[in-house]
Design an enzyme around this catalytic site. Structure first.
Site, PDB file in Angstrom:
ATOM      1  CG  ASP A   1      -2.091  -0.918   1.093  1.00 53.99           C
ATOM      2  OD1 ASP A   1      -2.273  -1.481   0.007  1.00 53.99           O
ATOM      3  OD2 ASP A   1      -2.813  -1.102   2.088  1.00 53.99           O
TER       4      ASP A   1
ATOM      5  CB  CYS B   1     -17.887  -1.737   6.876  1.00 54.87           C
ATOM      6  SG  CYS B   1     -19.351  -2.801   6.740  1.00 54.87           S
TER       7      CYS B   1
ATOM      8  CB  CYS C   1     -16.805 -14.612   2.361  1.00 51.76           C
ATOM      9  SG  CYS C   1     -16.134 -15.584   0.980  1.00 51.76           S
TER      10      CYS C   1
ATOM     11  CB  CYS D   1     -17.742   1.483   0.345  1.00 52.44           C
ATOM     12  SG  CYS D   1     -16.788   0.321   1.338  1.00 52.44           S
TER      13      CYS D   1
ATOM     14  CB  CYS E   1     -18.183 -15.953  -6.393  1.00 52.59           C
ATOM     15  SG  CYS E   1     -16.877 -14.959  -5.638  1.00 52.59           S
TER      16      CYS E   1
ATOM     17  CB  CYS F   1     -23.577  -4.140   1.026  1.00 55.21           C
ATOM     18  SG  CYS F   1     -22.888  -2.462   0.980  1.00 55.21           S
TER      19      CYS F   1
ATOM     20  CB  CYS G   1     -20.123 -10.357  -0.205  1.00 55.26           C
ATOM     21  SG  CYS G   1     -20.035 -10.627  -1.997  1.00 55.26           S
TER      22      CYS G   1
END
Length: 342
Positions: A134, A241, A248, A214, A188, A198, A194
């Site tokens: 990052d 969050c 998952c 988000c 998936c 949300c 997921c």
């Protein structure tokens, strides 16, 4: 040198250093990344994260970032929580902090591990390296998928059949031409857990995220007041969050974190206690934590939104002192919280 034999030694060394998995891809293994990033920014879905629009030629191509690189070594490090992070959402007078931020800052821990592994590589081969976590315009998740570590799920986070989705990523770029791994594909299936959980409907479609909705973006990256229609949806989440990660199904294969630095330090503190923190106390409490980087004002804004969502009128007294806060956003959040509880 026998690059195949060295790769095996490198993987063993990486595991000894504490990484959970390793994969290798070519720097040009993600040819579609640049176009997808461009489309994302053109739609404005990056919100206030202007850095995503900067150096897009580098961010969209690892080969452009360092043309001398011949291999990108992607490494995963798990931080699997011991408890279900969704449980705290029912404790409305307490703060929910994202699992990754409850311990020490992963940037420091992963970077040190990467540097140790990188130094060993240089000693063994004399090759040039660059390490990233990052800290540069590197699209780590597409590279990790190209290196076979996992795939970007419908929530856009990376997940793995072996690790679940609780893990950090780090990378070592090197001039060594090492054997490459086969890329991973999505597993998936028809699952939409997921997307369904949300709170803010931040996913316009599977595999797409609008950061502007988000909660992780809103509580960490977004400066200034949060839109009034989104504030009630934050609940008691004051930093990040975990909802889409926590549900998952692949987490049934998650392995326990081995790094003691990721152990819970913050937990779920009372909102009233957090609202009382001045700048010095905030910095002391969150020293060495990712939470510290958002600063006292943005943090207090988030706490006040959580107080407004608590349904507990007793917390009005915790919000009142902030009505005259020097930061206008904090004062606005205090007024909003009090009006909600009144």
């Amino acid at each position: 040198m026998d690059t195949t034999a060295f790769r095996e030694k490198l993987q063993a060394r990486a595991l000894d250093e504490g990484f959970s998995a390793m994969g290798i891809c070519a720097p040009d293994a993600t040819p579609h990344t640049a176009q997808r990033l461009s489309e994302y920014v053109e739609l404005g879905r990056h919100g206030q994260m202007g850095w995503m629009a900067e150096r897009m030629s580098w961010r969209g191509s690892a080969a452009a970032l360092w043309p001398q690189a011949r291999s990108v070594i992607m490494l995963a490090e798990v931080y699997t929580p011991e408890n279900n992070p969704l449980d705290v959402l029912e404790q409305r007078d307490r703060a929910a902090v994202s699992v990754y931020a409850q311990g020490r800052d992963y940037h420091d821990l992963v970077k040190k591990r990467l540097k140790r592994l990188g130094r060993w590589m240089v000693e063994q081969t004399g090759a040039e390296i660059k390490v990233f976590v990052d800290t540069a315009p590197v699209m780590e998740k597409p590279l990790a998928q190209a290196a076979g570590l996992g795939w970007q799920g419908k929530h856009t986070n990376l997940l793995s059949r072996d690790l679940g989705n609780w893990f950090f990523l780090g990378s070592i770029f090197t001039t060594l031409d090492l054997p490459k791994d086969a890329p991973e594909t999505s597993h998936c299936g028809n699952c939409t857990a997921c997307l369904d959980i949300c709170p803010t409907n931040a996913f316009p479609a599977p595999y797409q995220l609008d950061a502007r909705r988000c909660i992780s973006y809103l509580t960490i990256e977004h400066k200034g007041p949060i839109a009034p229609d989104l504030r009630p949806l934050l609940g008691n989440r004051i930093y990040g969050c975990d909802d889409c990660l926590a549900v998952c199904p692949w987490n049934k294969f998650a392995v326990a974190a081995s790094e003691i630095g990721y152990a819970r330090r913050v937990g779920a503190p009372h909102l009233a206690e957090l609202a009382a923190l001045d700048d010095a106390a905030f910095r002391t409490l969150f020293s060495g934590s990712p939470v510290k980087r958002i600063g006292r004002d943005r943090f207090t804004r988030n706490v006040l939104y959580a107080i407004g969502n608590s349904g507990d009128p007793a917390l009005i007294d915790a919000a009142k002192p902030h009505l005259n806060d020097p930061d206008g956003t904090v004062a606005d959040a205090a007024a909003w919280a009090i009006s909600r509880l009144s």
